[in-house]
Design an enzyme around this catalytic site. Sequence first.
Site, short mmCIF file in Angstrom:
data_model
loop_
_atom_site.label_atom_id
_atom_site.label_comp_id
_atom_site.label_asym_id
_atom_site.label_seq_id
_atom_site.Cartn_x
_atom_site.Cartn_y
_atom_site.Cartn_z
NE ARG A 5 -6.10 -0.89 -1.60
CZ ARG A 5 -5.12 -1.54 -0.97
NH1 ARG A 5 -5.31 -2.77 -0.54
NH2 ARG A 5 -3.96 -0.95 -0.74
CE LYS A 29 -6.22 0.48 2.23
NZ LYS A 29 -5.31 1.65 2.21
CG HIS A 50 -9.95 1.08 1.33
ND1 HIS A 50 -8.97 2.02 1.12
CD2 HIS A 50 -10.99 1.75 1.92
CE1 HIS A 50 -9.39 3.19 1.55
NE2 HIS A 50 -10.61 3.05 2.04
CE LYS A 102 -2.94 7.69 -1.04
NZ LYS A 102 -2.90 7.04 0.28
CG HIS A 130 -1.86 3.87 3.90
ND1 HIS A 130 -2.24 4.61 5.00
CD2 HIS A 130 -2.68 4.27 2.88
CE1 HIS A 130 -3.24 5.42 4.65
NE2 HIS A 130 -3.52 5.23 3.37
CG ASP A 185 -2.49 0.92 -2.97
OD1 ASP A 185 -1.30 1.25 -2.77
OD2 ASP A 185 -3.44 1.41 -2.33
CG ASN A 186 -1.92 4.41 -4.07
OD1 ASN A 186 -2.93 3.92 -3.57
ND2 ASN A 186 -0.98 5.00 -3.34
CB SER A 195 -6.75 3.59 5.01
OG SER A 195 -6.93 3.53 3.63
CG ASP A 230 -2.05 1.01 1.10
OD1 ASP A 230 -2.00 1.83 0.17
OD2 ASP A 230 -2.97 0.96 1.92
CG ASP A 231 -0.24 4.75 0.08
OD1 ASP A 231 -1.05 4.31 -0.75
OD2 ASP A 231 -0.54 5.58 0.96
CB CYS A 288 -6.60 2.81 -1.18
SG CYS A 288 -5.11 3.38 -0.36
MG MG Z 1 -2.74 3.11 -1.31
#
Ligand code: MG
Length: 474
Positions: A87, A140, A142, A316, A243, A295-296, A165, A43-44, A83
Site C-alpha cells: 500500500r 483498508k 494499513h 502472498k 483477505h 495488493d498482493n 487488516s 486485498d489478497d 499488505c
Molecule cells: Mg493483502
Amino acid sequence: MKASKKALHHTFLVLFVVFFTYPSNSLAQTNTKKPNFIVIFADDLGYGDLSSYGHPTINTPNLDRMAMEGQKWTNFYVGASVCTPSRAALLTGRLPVRSGMASNKHRVLFPDSKNGLPASEITIAEQLKKVGYSTACIGKWHLGHKEQYLPTNNGFDYYYGIPYSNDMDYIGKGMGYQKLAQQNPEGIKTENYNVPLLRNTEIIERPANQNTITKRYAEETISFIRKSKNKPFFIYLAHSLPHIPLFASKDFSGKSKRGLYGDVVEEIDHGVGQILKALKEEGLAENTIVVFTSDNGPWLPFKTHGGSAGLLKAGKGTTWEGGMREPAIFWGPGQVKPGLITEIGSTMDLFATFGSMAGVEIPKDRIIDGVDLSETLRNHNPSPRKSILYYRGTDLFAARLGDYKAHFITQGAYGQFGERTEHETPILFNLYHDPSEQYNIAENNTEIIEGINKLVEDHKSKLVKGKDQLAERE
Ligand code: MG
C-alpha cells in the site's frame, strides 16, 4: 449603408469560420479537463481469481466488461507481497524500503504498532490536491492507525474504513481461522474481530460489521462520486476483503459456485458494476479512469478460503510471481485505448501516471520509482517500465529486466514453498515463455544475468533505506 452591409457580411463570415473551426478545439478542451481517478484495490486477491483472468467458477461480469472496454494488463506488479509495504508503494510511487514501510522484523503493521507512513512521504492524494482534486480513501488503510498517520493526514479529505487488516483484534476463543474454516465455518463471526470502523478519525462502529462492509464501501464510493462531480476527484477504494476472515452480505452468501471466497469476490465485482453505473449516470464516465488491482497474491495456506494465483508460482508473502503479479484493469472510455497489454507495469506507476494526466509535477527532491504509463494507456505505446525489483522486507530477492527474472534469494511463506535459499548463481526464468517459473535457464545465459546484476548494482548504489517504521510495537 453599403459599407456597413459589407462589414456585417464580414462579421458573419468570421463567425462562420470561428463556428466551424472551433468545435475540434472545444473537444480538445473537454479532453484536457482533469480526469477523475478511482483505484479499486482488493486485498489478497490472486492473479487467477477473476473470470477474465481464467478462473473457471468465480463470476466477475463487471470486471470482465471493464477489461473488454479498457485495458487488461498481464504483467502488472505490486511493490511488495504483503499488505502494508504494498500500500505504501502504490500511494507514494516508491519502493517501500525507501520510506521505511518495509521491515525484516514485522512484515506489516499491527494494532499495537507505534508508527506509520512518515509525514515526509508524498501520497498520490497529496499530489492531486495540489491541482484541486477532492480526495477520499475508503476501506483498508494499513499505513498507521494513530491519528497522525490516518488518511486524513495524508492528503485525503475523507476517510471511511477499517484502518488495518480485518483479521486483527481477534477476541474469539478456541480454534484459529484455518481450523474454523475447515471444521466449523459457522464459528467465523464478525463479532470475534474487534476491528474499528472509522469515519475520518472517529470510531463509528466496533467491532465493524464485516458482513456488510464490502457493500458499504461501494456505497460510500458512490456517494463521494455524486458529491464531488463538479470537481476532479481521486478515490482510493481499498477493500478489506477477500483477505480472511471472509464475509459476504445476505445477497451474495452461498451464491457462488466457488464457495464463500467466490461470494466475496462476486460482491466486490457487483460493487464495481454499481460504481461504473453511477459514473455513467452522472455523465462522468468519459472523464474518469478506473483501475482495478490487488495488493498482493493469494494467502494459500487458507486453502479454499484463500485465492488463486492461477498459473503463477506461490502466493502472498513470496517474491515468486504469484506473490507480486496481479490482475490489473484500466477502464476509461475516451481516455484508455482498449486492448490486452503484456508490457510491464506496477502499482508504483500510478503516482507518475495520474500526476502526468492531472498536470502535477513529480517531486524532484527524492527518487520516485514509478514511471508514467499514460501513453501506454492512451495509445498502446511501449511501457517505459522495463524492470521490476522484488523486495521481501528490506532485502532484494529478485529482479526482472525485460523478459527475464533472476532470483538471488528464494523463500516460501507461511510454511510453504521452502526455506530461505541464497543462490550463488541466480536462478533465471524467461517470464514470457515460462510464467510459472519452472525452467531455470541460468546456465546458458550468463550475459542476461550480467545485465540484471548491473541493474541491481546500480539500484543498490543509490539506495538509501528509510528508518524501519514497522519494527516498534507497544
Ligand atoms: Mg493483502
